[in-house]
Enzyme design. Sequence first.
Site, PDB file in Angstrom:
ATOM      1  N   TYR A 109      32.225 -15.263  35.865  1.00 51.07           N
ATOM      2  CA  TYR A 109      33.127 -15.914  36.275  1.00 51.07           C
ATOM      3  C   TYR A 109      33.444 -15.916  37.862  1.00 51.07           C
ATOM      4  CZ  TYR A 109      38.171 -17.338  37.354  1.00 51.07           C
ATOM      5  OH  TYR A 109      39.369 -18.102  37.693  1.00 51.07           O
ATOM      6  N   GLU A 197      37.594 -22.839  40.749  1.00 50.36           N
ATOM      7  CA  GLU A 197      37.169 -22.028  39.576  1.00 50.36           C
ATOM      8  C   GLU A 197      35.760 -22.458  39.270  1.00 50.36           C
ATOM      9  OE1 GLU A 197      39.675 -20.035  36.229  1.00 50.36           O
ATOM     10  OE2 GLU A 197      39.425 -22.195  35.889  1.00 50.36           O
TER      11      GLU A 197
END
Length: 389
Positions: A109, A197
Amino acid sequence: MNIHEYQAKGLLAKYGVAVPRGGVAHTVEEAESVARDLDGPVWVVKAQIHAGGRGKGGGVKLVRSLDEVGAAARDILGMTLVTPQTGPAGKTVRHIYVEEGCDIARELYLGTLIDRASGRVMVMASTEGGVEIEEVAAREPEKIVKVAVDPAIGLQPFHARKIAFSLGLEGRQVSAAVKLLGGVYEAFVASDASLIEVNPLVVTGDDDVIALDAKVVIDDNALFRHQDLAAMRDEDEEDRRELEASKHDLSYVKLDGDIGCMVNGAGLAMATMDIIKLFGGEPANFLDVGGGATSERVTEAFKLILSDPNVAGILVNIFGGIMRCDVIAGGIIAAAREVSVDVPLVVRLEGTNVALGKRILAESGLAIVLAEDLADAAERIVKALEEAA
């Protein structure tokens, strides 16, 4: 402003971020054409909507032939895709993204956002790729590494190496990650983003580090200097009322309650919603008319509130600092008459010319309930809805 995944990947690629090759399609034929131009024999067909969790709703399909590409495109295009982020109504899929498959060895991530506490750009990374970062933060916060970047020097190679090492990358993976992180940070700053993101960020079997998915949110206040990004706006993905509000410089967010709120100031609006809930009510919206609202803007605000069929009452909470209460009172009366407000209306005024504003409302002949303070206003509107039920 949100943009689609394919737009986000195009933006990141401009800054050297490695992304899989792909193309957007609006028809089954276009999807098959895109796939022919990509390396097979594995492709991924993805619904393009402004919401996460697309795979959980059937909006992401892994396919292994051109026939399957066409079948997946046929299934996804036009579907109402329901995900944890769309709500039960879902969103209609109007276009899809077809990209080449990827040999995934690990999923990570990566997120870049504005950290309000430090006033700096915060880069966050975790070994828990493919999982909502909120879940990781709640369950295993120690698995999130954070680096606050000094704007005077920007993201440096040592920052990127620290992140790469914390993710357990090694050898060629580290240099690939350093390049990707530098590109993401550069894209963030150059585009005036509020969020970038990448979830998942993947390590391939060949030790490449690739942005397999991408979400980019641009600061609306900076769009005037990014006409190319403003052109990416997809109004079909936005709530009709929120879109209309933006055209009148109103900040509006639809909520699930039945008490419409019109307030000047974001902080006061939040406090108003809180106190409505304290007295047992549920706000139907967040609506900030701003510090310099005109009668015309107040009228548009009333129209927005009443366009929600769930609204059974309205609470107006105005603090006249920059604005004068008598001007607001005139706007409330004009709006109430123009849009024919037929639900309980409670008004709380305070500040400059408050006595004059209250007298104007009291002498209007309209069924407006004047409150002494915010607690009194919230109690009155909640009670009015209970009595009407």
